[in-house]
Design a protein around this motif. Structure first.
Motif, PDB file in Angstrom:
ATOM      1  N   ILE A  79     -41.484  19.299  -4.258  1.00  0.00           N
ATOM      2  CA  ILE A  79     -41.693  18.876  -3.367  1.00  0.00           C
ATOM      3  C   ILE A  79     -41.613  16.751  -3.059  1.00  0.00           C
ATOM      4  O   ILE A  79     -42.180  15.829  -3.304  1.00  0.00           O
ATOM      5  CB  ILE A  79     -43.546  18.139  -3.963  1.00  0.00           C
ATOM      6  N   SER A  84     -41.869  13.867  -1.074  1.00  0.00           N
ATOM      7  CA  SER A  84     -43.207  13.225  -0.256  1.00  0.00           C
ATOM      8  C   SER A  84     -43.560  11.864  -0.595  1.00  0.00           C
ATOM      9  O   SER A  84     -42.766  11.265  -1.222  1.00  0.00           O
ATOM     10  CB  SER A  84     -44.819  13.657  -1.213  1.00  0.00           C
ATOM     11  N   ASP A  85     -44.059  11.122   0.192  1.00  0.00           N
ATOM     12  CA  ASP A  85     -45.104   9.569   0.420  1.00  0.00           C
ATOM     13  C   ASP A  85     -46.372  10.231   0.108  1.00  0.00           C
ATOM     14  O   ASP A  85     -47.184   9.753   0.016  1.00  0.00           O
ATOM     15  CB  ASP A  85     -44.612   9.687   1.903  1.00  0.00           C
ATOM     16  N   CYS A 117     -48.809   9.179   2.659  1.00  0.00           N
ATOM     17  CA  CYS A 117     -49.512  10.513   3.179  1.00  0.00           C
ATOM     18  C   CYS A 117     -50.370  10.925   3.299  1.00  0.00           C
ATOM     19  O   CYS A 117     -49.765  11.757   1.634  1.00  0.00           O
ATOM     20  CB  CYS A 117     -47.659  11.563   3.388  1.00  0.00           C
ATOM     21  N   CYS A 121     -49.649  14.790   2.066  1.00  0.00           N
ATOM     22  CA  CYS A 121     -48.706  15.385   0.898  1.00  0.00           C
ATOM     23  C   CYS A 121     -50.122  15.478   0.123  1.00  0.00           C
ATOM     24  O   CYS A 121     -49.936  16.255  -0.914  1.00  0.00           O
ATOM     25  CB  CYS A 121     -48.506  13.993   0.512  1.00  0.00           C
ATOM     26  N   TYR A 128     -50.367  19.271  -1.841  1.00  0.00           N
ATOM     27  CA  TYR A 128     -50.485  19.853  -3.023  1.00  0.00           C
ATOM     28  C   TYR A 128     -51.362  20.566  -4.012  1.00  0.00           C
ATOM     29  O   TYR A 128     -51.423  21.064  -3.999  1.00  0.00           O
ATOM     30  CB  TYR A 128     -49.967  18.713  -3.664  1.00  0.00           C
ATOM     31  N   TRP A 166     -41.773  16.192  -8.069  1.00  0.00           N
ATOM     32  CA  TRP A 166     -41.990  15.171  -6.937  1.00  0.00           C
ATOM     33  C   TRP A 166     -40.655  13.891  -6.718  1.00  0.00           C
ATOM     34  O   TRP A 166     -39.888  13.619  -7.412  1.00  0.00           O
ATOM     35  CB  TRP A 166     -43.058  14.166  -7.197  1.00  0.00           C
ATOM     36  N   LYS A 219     -48.105  10.933  -9.912  1.00  0.00           N
ATOM     37  CA  LYS A 219     -48.486  10.719  -8.347  1.00  0.00           C
ATOM     38  C   LYS A 219     -49.547  10.728  -7.667  1.00  0.00           C
ATOM     39  O   LYS A 219     -50.520   9.678  -6.779  1.00  0.00           O
ATOM     40  CB  LYS A 219     -47.317  11.792  -8.328  1.00  0.00           C
ATOM     41  N   VAL A 272     -43.024  14.816   5.884  1.00  0.00           N
ATOM     42  CA  VAL A 272     -43.336  14.770   4.531  1.00  0.00           C
ATOM     43  C   VAL A 272     -45.323  15.951   4.487  1.00  0.00           C
ATOM     44  O   VAL A 272     -45.620  15.171   6.227  1.00  0.00           O
ATOM     45  CB  VAL A 272     -43.788  14.348   3.070  1.00  0.00           C
ATOM     46  N   PRO A 273     -45.216  15.971   3.781  1.00  0.00           N
ATOM     47  CA  PRO A 273     -44.563  16.427   2.831  1.00  0.00           C
ATOM     48  C   PRO A 273     -43.719  18.150   2.935  1.00  0.00           C
ATOM     49  O   PRO A 273     -44.651  18.993   3.613  1.00  0.00           O
ATOM     50  CB  PRO A 273     -45.865  17.133   1.735  1.00  0.00           C
ATOM     51  N   GLY A 317     -48.938  19.943   5.249  1.00  0.00           N
ATOM     52  CA  GLY A 317     -50.062  20.024   4.363  1.00  0.00           C
ATOM     53  C   GLY A 317     -50.747  21.690   4.583  1.00  0.00           C
ATOM     54  O   GLY A 317     -51.436  21.576   5.819  1.00  0.00           O
TER      55      GLY A 317
END
Length: 231
Positions: free
Chosen positions: A26, A28-29, A32, A35, A39, A59, A140, A202-203, A216
Motif C-alpha cells: 500500500i 500511502s502518505d 492522505c 488512504c 485501507y 506499507w 500506520k 495515493v493510496p 480510496g
C-alpha cells in the motif's frame, strides 16, 4: 495495470486449492485521508474474503508534499494553492470524507487552523517497523488516528516517539533512529522506485507486484478485484 470493478483480468492456467496468499503493498502518505478510507475498504473486503485469501500487507512511503516546510502549512491555504479549491469546495470535501470515514468506523476531526505536515520522519519509522516487527499496520493506523482524529503533530520527534511506544515498539530506539537518519536514504529510494513504477497518487494498492488498485475504493471494488485475481 489498474484494476477497477469492471476490469477483465487474465486468469492463470493453473489453479491451486486452498487459501490464496497475496502480497499487498500500500503506497500511502500519513497526510492522505483517502488512504484511511482505502485501507478501511480493503480491510472490510478481506474480512468478506476470509477463507479465500490471506493478505500480507506492507506499507510503502509516498510524500504528497516532499518539499513541505518544517512548520507545515494551514490546510485550507494548502488545498487552495495546490488544487485551486474554494473554501466552500474544500469544506464540502472534508464533510464528505468525514461521512465516509464514519461509515467505515474512523473518526475524522478536521479543525480550524489544522496544518498539513511534513511526513518524512513518519515514513522512516514506518519503514523501520516493517523491517523489525509485525506492527507496521498498527503504527500506520496509529499515525493516521493521531493526525486525523486527535490532531497531534506527527512531524514532531517526541510525538512520533510517543506514538511508537503506544503501539508497543521501542520509543527510545525510535528517537535514536530519527536523530541519526538511519532509514532516510531507504525511504528516499523507495519513494523514487514507486514513482518510476508509475505511482503518482495515493493510496495505490499493488497486488502481488503485478496489479494496481488505485484510490480510496469501497469494499465491493476490492472484493471484486481481489476475487478476480484469486480465481
Amino acid at each position: 495495470m489498474t484494476i477497477s470493478a469492471n476490469s477483465d483480468i487474465e486468469k492463470p492456467g493453473i489453479k491451486t486449492s486452498g487459501i490464496k496468499k497475496l502480497r499487498i503493498d500500500i503506497v500511502s502518505d500519513v497526510m492522505c485521508p483517502w488512504c484511511v478510507i482505502g485501507y478501511k475498504g480493503l480491510n472490510e473486503a478481506l474480512k468478506q474474503l476470509e477463507g479465500e485469501l490471506e493478505a500480507d500487507i506492507h506499507w510503502q512511503p509516498f510524500e504528497l508534499n516532499p518539499n513541505m516546510s518544517e512548520q507545515g502549512q494551514e490546510l485550507g491555504e494548502h488545498i487552495a494553492e495546490k488544487y485551486g479549491s474554494t473554501p466552500e469546495q474544500s469544506q464540502q470535501n472534508r464533510d464528505h470524507i468525514t461521512q465516509l470515514g464514519a461509515k467505515l468506523g474512523f473518526e475524522f476531526n478536521f479543525t480550524e487552523g489544522q496544518r498539513i505536515l511534513n511526513t518524512f520522519k513518519a515514513h522512516q519509522l514506518l519503514h523501520w517497523a516493517g523491517e523489525s516487527s509485525n506492527l507496521q499496520t498498527e503504527l500506520k493506523m496509529a499515525l493516521l488516528t493521531a493526525y486525523f482524529t486527535q490532531g497531534r503533530d506527527v512531524h514532531d520527534d517526541e510525538v512520533l516517539a510517543q506514538i511508537v511506544g503506544e503501539v508497543g515498539l521501542d520509543a527510545d530506539f525510535a528517537r535514536k533512529l530519527l536523530a541519526d537518519g538511519v532509514y532516510a536514504g531507504d525511504v528516499r529510494a523507495l519513494q523514487e522506485q514507486w514513482r518510476q513504477m508509475g505511482v503518482t497518487a495515493v493510496p495505490t494498492f499493488i497486488i502481488d507486484e503485478k496489479y494496481m488498485i488505485s484510490g480510496g475504493q469501497p469494499p465491493e471494488v476490492f472484493v471484486q478485484g481481489l476475487r478476480q485475481m484469486i480465481e
